[in-house]
Design an enzyme around this catalytic site. Sequence first.
Site: not given
Length: 372
Positions: A132, A162
């Site tokens: 992640h 992200d």
Amino acid sequence: MTMGPLHGVRIVEFAALGPAPMGTMLLADLGAQVLRIERQGASSAAALFDPQLDILNRNREVLALDLKQPQDIALARQLIGKADALIEGFRPGVMERLGLGPDVCLADNPKLVYARMTGWGQHGPLAMAAGHDINYLALSGALHAIGEAGGAPVPPLNLVADGGGAVFLAMGVLAALLSARSTGHGQVVDMAMTDGCATLMSMIYTFQAMGQWTQQRGANLLDGGAPFYGSYLCSDGKALAIGPIEPQFYALFLQKLGLQDDAEFQAQWDKTRWPALKTKLRAVFAQRPRDAWCALLEGTDACVAPVLDMDEAPQHPHNRARGTFIEVNGVTQPAPVPRFSRTVPGQPVGPAPAEAAAVVLARWGVAVRPMD
């Protein structure tokens, strides 16, 4: 959306999480026609999100396909054959196993831009591992630099890996589209979040090369070590962010606070004094509530801004004046960026309601599946 600088560009997006839908949203916001292919019967973390509230999925058409069925794979290939770009965010090899890898799709559509968004990239020792944002951030050297002295690194939400991955993905797609239009040849765009994090660290690596950065957290100019670059609590528990780095801004900052005659503050770049100066500034800012400090400092060259929460930010006069936040279907969200003077994108629309496959396919000029 019917306007915007990307009007006429068609993108097929395979539903994923994180930077892939965000990067696609950036392109859709600018006018690209995006068809998001959802996998029928698939269970994933996407189920945690209410599809009608997921801002990242705005400005899309949606089509559910069973990618285990040959007829739906054939249908996906027809759609890809009509697209300018494909965006997927699966682990390496997933699209190949579905029969939708770049070799197949580029053979069908030689001008296709085939964009792949992953955490670790398409190759390398970690390519097949789960991860992640925080993991990709850690590998780039960025996470180590974020946090207070003496503590563990602090994750900056999921903004860096992200967000950075999404922006570089969109940039890569645009660059490859320009190349395809001039050469007639598409290509694969391999965007890894680890690569994006490393690139975002370019200025910090420059500081290190110049001997102006230490590996000790909370001891550097931009990591909270400098007393004149950080956040301070006010008497009401709210915070101010200050950043008067340049000497003229620093001088004004001291003047506004009545500290211009304090000799200790004159040695701005003496790092040995920084901890003591931070302590003094904490005491100063604790004397008034945040908005009282804003009345004195905000909008001046002292480089001070209120630290707003997510309810306050859309209501700030500057954000309201620029339309930084908008409301779509009752959901407050950031507006599309950047702004354009001529090809102004239309008002965003929320996540697409369910439509019959025949309706969606007709807009792409693809024959209806036999089961419809």
